[in-house]
Design an enzyme around this catalytic site. Structure first.
Site, PDB file in Angstrom:
ATOM      1  N   GLU A   1       0.901  -1.180   0.033  1.00  0.00           N
ATOM      2  CA  GLU A   1       0.127  -0.008  -0.008  1.00  0.00           C
ATOM      3  C   GLU A   1       0.810   1.190  -0.037  1.00  0.00           C
ATOM      4  OE1 GLU A   1      -2.286  -3.437   0.782  1.00  0.00           O
ATOM      5  OE2 GLU A   1      -0.647  -2.766   1.779  1.00  0.00           O
TER       6      GLU A   1
ATOM      7  N   HIS B   1     -11.325  -5.963   8.051  1.00  0.00           N
ATOM      8  CA  HIS B   1     -12.130  -5.859   6.823  1.00  0.00           C
ATOM      9  C   HIS B   1     -13.489  -5.018   7.110  1.00  0.00           C
ATOM     10  CE1 HIS B   1      -9.623  -9.244   5.654  1.00  0.00           C
ATOM     11  NE2 HIS B   1      -9.660  -8.848   4.486  1.00  0.00           N
TER      12      HIS B   1
END
Length: 334
Positions: A56, A126
């Site tokens: 990321e 998540h």
């Protein structure tokens, strides 16, 4: 279209209209986890829609670099929960790029898309709602749509905004709603809240997925089902609640919210992130300062709990319609 289809449509328009636009991230070339980039690599070529390594920090750093060179840079972070490794790049680099050069250069072509909020079973890695972490990062914008039309118009506006934008897509809404979405290119204004229901007794402010729980709570307030009717005084069932979708978290629409609260005298803020230092805290502080003499009740925040998002009990973590209804009733009778 549903929301993921409208996002895919917006990305297609962005690629057609702008030859410098590129889309990249983990697995975007085959459509991504939620299929928002399905078919774009085949349509526009793998030089413009391509996969990246699982990094990321690298994704956002690369996006900053090509945006600084004049490209329209559309990065995808696969889940908002994974945006933290890129926090340094976003807050220390992207947000400060224009400022540190005195406006000589910028990364305004950078948009970071990421799925956010809960799905009922995503758990601690998540289902997070990290929008509040970026409220102090002057120089970036944070946008969260609620529906297919909003997603397309706000995404195209974000891609074309002269500032870097974090575009957070509530993942449970990707396939849960269908609207008649214009197939033409269009934009919706960033930084402006949307008043969905006008009212005079209380302002209910939210964004993303909780907006639909708020709508359910308002239906229950007007016509409470038997199991909750005893908790809703008869005198409150005709209360006129103003429902506002904030849409842009940074910069948030202070003017619209303050005007509403000055009329209603009451504010309830709903968001999925935890209470402490959530986006609602900043909004509540501003409203308390600007509306102090008009407030008839303390600003109420209905949020997730100050714990990691739990795996087994995620549905007890998020602010559901019952909790929102309780908060509205408590604020109205204060």
């Amino acid at each position: 279209m549903n929301t993921y289809q409208s996002i895919r449509d917006a990305l297609s328009h962005a690629l057609v209209r702008d030859d410098t636009a590129v889309i990249f991230g983990e697995d975007v070339a085959f459509g991504g986890v939620f299929r928002c980039t399905m078919g774009l690599a085949e349509e526009f070529g793998r030089e413009r829609v391509f996969n990246t390594p699982l990094s990321e920090q690298g994704i956002v750093g690369f996006g900053i670099g090509i945006a600084a060179m004049g490209h329209t840079s559309i990065a995808e972070i696969q889940f908002a929960d994974y945006i933290y490794p890129a926090f340094d790049q976003i807050v220390n680099e992207a947000a400060k790029f224009r400022y540190r050069s005195g406006g000589q250069y910028h990364v305004g072509g950078l948009t970071i898309r990421t799925p956010t909020m809960s799905v009922g079973h995503g758990g601690l890695y998540h289902s997070q709602s990290p929008e509040g972490f970026f409220m102090g990062a002057a120089g970036v914008k944070v946008v969260i749509p609620r529906s297919p039309i909003q997603a397309k118009g706000l995404l195209l506006a974000s891609i074309r905004d002269p500032n870097p934008v974090i575009f957070m897509e509530p993942k449970i809404l990707y396939r849960s709603a269908v609207e008649q979405v214009p197939i033409d290119d269009f934009e919706l204004p960033i930084g402006r809240a949307d008043v969905l229901i006008a009212g005079s007794d209380l302002t209910l402010l939210t964004w993303g997925t909780p907006l639909y729980h708020c709508e359910t709570a308002l239906h229950m307030l007007a016509s409470p089902p038997p199991q909750v009717s005893r908790h809703v005084p008869e005198s409150l069932r005709g209360a006129k609640v103003e429902l506002i979708d904030l849409r842009t978290i940074l910069p948030w629409d202070v003017e619209t919210v303050v005007e509403s609260v000055n009329r209603t005298g009451r504010l309830v803020i709903v968001h999925e992130a935890g209470l402490t230092a959530g986006a609602g805290a900043e909004i509540a502080a501003t409203v308390q300062k600007k509306c102090f003499l008009k407030l008839d009740a303390p600003v109420k925040r209905i949020t997730g709990w100050d714990t990691p998002v739990p795996l087994q009990y995620e549905k007890f973590y998020i602010p559901d319609a019952i909790r929102i209804l309780d908060g509205i009733v408590e604020t109205l009778i204060y």
